[in-house]
Design a protein around this motif. Structure first.
Motif: not given
Length: 342
Positions: A88-89, A180-181, A184-185, A92, A201, A178, A205, A96
């Motif tokens: 997940s992270v 899409t990010r 996805l979050i 993202i 975060s 951004e 990240i 980012y």
């Protein structure tokens, strides 16, 4: 006496809200203009956007690590496992890093005012990607609104006096990554009960972004930096720039936590117009009448989009309410610059 106390409480809340709004606008404004100053060839002339993003990520990684692991001022989510981080992270973080790098690169080619106009496409990108990834449902009225926003931005682009296709490509790429990010979050983190504040975060990240950027940086910008005096950083300029970017993340957290997403949206609209006025009056960027007409059309579309989303949140509409608070925040905080996209 009760009425007087109630009035005093309301006044205090209003003052506090205005204070948070003012701090966020000031920091967001500062980060955007500061990044433009550093990267613009006619100003500070340090045209290395990937390097600037790496500096930001390094600073935020170190500070967030100190706050979380050394001083123990912020707690991390208990359910953040290694497998969840990787699945997940990491994706993202990759998005980012691309969003930040593309957004910073756009400042080399485009004016501050035109970049703010292009950012109005964020709701269009979020809604389109949401439909593609089956996070949102197609609605004719929403799509008509998306078309009106796109039309307004197209008019603004047509009227841009210093149109640069490379800069437009970079900024549109930043908006796409951004958006899409943000979607996805919702899919990867929020649906699994993971809640991250700006410090946590960055803790998770920022190091991930650094790792994704360091290899292309070594290939693209590092050899050029080694051949020029630009490799010697002005620690005052870049240090204060990093501090402003980090503080912006805290301001976002405070503003949304202490007020609401609606307050941030209204403040974001005011900030965008303020930046356009500043770009025209101080930086002396050319803002044409067609620019303003196009952005005015896009602005009305964005305002309507936010109105619909906020109404869905209040009524708990099962089609639109899920996860829209974060998407609403995303439409107004896209800087992109620093870590909280301004």
């Amino acid at each position: 006496m009760g009425k007087e106390e109630g009035s005093t409480t309301v006044v205090k809340k209003v003052i506090v809200s205005y204070a948070y709004v003012s701090i966020w606008i000031a920091l967001s404004f500062t980060v955007i203009v500061y990044n433009k100053y550093i990267l613009d060839r006619k100003l500070y002339n340090w045209a290395f956007p990937m390097s600037l993003t790496l500096i930001h990520m390094t600073f935020c990684s170190v500070v967030s690590f100190l706050l979380v692991r050394v001083f123990r001022l912020v707690e991390t989510p208990s359910n953040m496992s290694k497998s969840l981080y990787l699945s997940s992270v990491v994706p993202i973080g990759a998005l980012y890093s691309l969003s930040l790098c593309f957004s910073n690169s756009a400042y080399i080619y485009l004016s501050v005012s035109f970049i703010q106009m292009l950012k109005a496409l964020m709701p269009v990108a979020v809604y389109s990607i949401g439909i593609t990834l089956k996070k949102d449902t197609y609605r004719t009225d929403f799509m008509a609104n998306m078309v009106s926003i796109s039309l307004g931005v197209a008019i603004a682009a047509y009227g841009e006096a210093k149109f640069d296709s490379t800069g437009v490509f970079l900024q549109l790429g930043a908006v796409g990554f951004e958006a899409t990010r943000l979607v996805l979050i919702q899919i990867l983190l929020t649906s699994k009960g993971i809640s991250l504040n700006p410090i946590t975060s960055l803790y998770y990240i920022a190091p991930c972004c650094f790792l994704f950027l360091v290899v292309p940086w070594m290939v693209v910008e590092y050899p050029v930096l080694m051949q020029t005096s630009s490799f010697e950083l002005d620690f005052w300029v870049f240090g204060t720039n990093c501090v402003c970017a980090f503080l912006l993340n805290l301001a976002v957290f405070l503003l949304v936590g202490k007020t609401s997403a609606l307050t941030m949206n209204v403040a974001g609209v005011f900030k965008d117009w303020l930046l356009i006025a500043f770009s025209w009056s101080v930086i002396r960027d050319t803002v044409t009448t067609l620019n303003l007409i196009g952005y005015g059309i896009a602005f009305m579309g964005v305002a309507y989009y936010n109105h619909i989303k906020l109404r869905a949140l209040k009524t708990r509409d099962p089609i639109n309410a899920e996860g829209n608070r974060s998407i609403l925040i995303g439409t107004t905080t896209n800087t992109k610059n620093g870590q909280a996209q301004a």
